[in-house]
Write a protein that holds these residues in place. Sequence first.
Motif, PDB file in Angstrom:
ATOM      1  N   GLN A  61      17.681  15.978  27.934  1.00  0.00           N
ATOM      2  CA  GLN A  61      18.664  16.975  28.548  1.00  0.00           C
ATOM      3  C   GLN A  61      18.769  18.331  27.582  1.00  0.00           C
ATOM      4  N   ASN A  99      21.194  13.922  25.513  1.00  0.00           N
ATOM      5  CA  ASN A  99      19.949  13.241  24.920  1.00  0.00           C
ATOM      6  C   ASN A  99      18.841  14.256  24.610  1.00  0.00           C
ATOM      7  N   GLU A 100      17.746  13.955  24.253  1.00  0.00           N
ATOM      8  CA  GLU A 100      16.883  15.047  23.762  1.00  0.00           C
ATOM      9  C   GLU A 100      16.056  15.843  25.092  1.00  0.00           C
ATOM     10  N   GLU A 144      20.349   9.818  17.667  1.00  0.00           N
ATOM     11  CA  GLU A 144      21.043  10.659  18.319  1.00  0.00           C
ATOM     12  C   GLU A 144      20.087  11.344  19.501  1.00  0.00           C
ATOM     13  N   GLY A 145      18.818  11.037  19.462  1.00  0.00           N
ATOM     14  CA  GLY A 145      17.808  11.608  20.022  1.00  0.00           C
ATOM     15  C   GLY A 145      17.966  13.264  20.235  1.00  0.00           C
ATOM     16  N   ARG A 146      18.202  14.063  19.199  1.00  0.00           N
ATOM     17  CA  ARG A 146      18.532  15.529  19.256  1.00  0.00           C
ATOM     18  C   ARG A 146      17.250  16.042  18.735  1.00  0.00           C
TER      19      ARG A 146
END
Length: 378
Positions: free
Chosen positions: A275, A272-273, A23-25
């Motif tokens: 952002q 995303n990460e 999820e790119g978090r």
Amino acid sequence: MAVGPLALVAGLALGGCRGDAAEGRPALPDPPSSDAPSAATGMSPERMADAARNFLAALSPEQREAAEFAFDADAERTRWSNLPASIVTRSGARLGDLTDEQRRRLHHLLRASTSSQGYQKIAGVIRLDEVLHEEASAAVESGEERVPERLLESWTSANYWIAVFGQPGDPAWGWLINGHHMAASFTVVGDRIAFTPLFLGAEPHEIERGLEAGWRVLANEGERGWRLLQALSAEQRAVAVLGGEIPFDVLTGPGRKGSLSEFSGLRASSLNEVQRTLMWELVQEYAANADDAAADAQLDKIRADGLDALHFAWIGPTDDRTARYYYRVHGPSVLIEYIVEEGVGGNAANHVHSIMRDPGNDYGEDWLGKHYEEHHER
């Protein structure tokens, strides 16, 4: 041990934090253990109380009578404005009536209540009123009639008022400094400090002439919001950018603390990460105006809600940073608004307002178990 704002940003930027790669978090820091000291403990409340006592001790009897209020003087403690003094009167001791020694002690109180960046912003906003006065006066002298005389008289660094509520060092006390384009409210409850609402504005946003040309007091508030907007995809912008006209002012200004009860815009769970990092840096820019301990405690509270609970909304052009626009970041424990205002004293796009609130704890109301109706005369 609570993780400070800079440490968190460094961790995100260097990729040194846990996260869900799918999820790119980026993962948020682990909360402190139950036996760890609170982020708001330490010397901050004591330093602020000492500085407030020293300030009050330097005042004349007449000045103290004007500056001191009971802590439960709710109508005064929640009454502030960003309008000129000729439109809205304030209570307290007036900055222009203080001696040099009294002003030095006031600045010590400001430094004891804020971070270095917060102090420079507050002091800079006060200084800008003098710049605005000088520029508008020169325009009137040259034959321009855009500025009413009563505003010229109001736009001066002298027109800021200081009020203290309760006795510094009591279990609950606070203080307020308020004038055109600035209202900073501090409430101490035990070892905790609430620093919202905090309203900061600037006209000119950027000084255009003279030795100070290029100087900005609120240098990053607009920049960080713009960077987040530009990082969004077309699909994300379609959600974040709200329809309708740009507001006249921030929506939760004086007397309107409960006017935004619903969330709108793009939820952080859709980011995303990169952002998400930009959004967190934006939140930090506002929270870090407070003393480090108070800022860390507020950021811990926002993290406890979950970063996904934050929403980002934008109104106005998305491709012209010189035009008027508005944005906000809204979550259970934070509400940030920023707007490019119509100019009054000069360039129509060289005037900004910003505010940070805690929807559940402005004026320390959650800690005090009391709901405050915000008083304001307009």
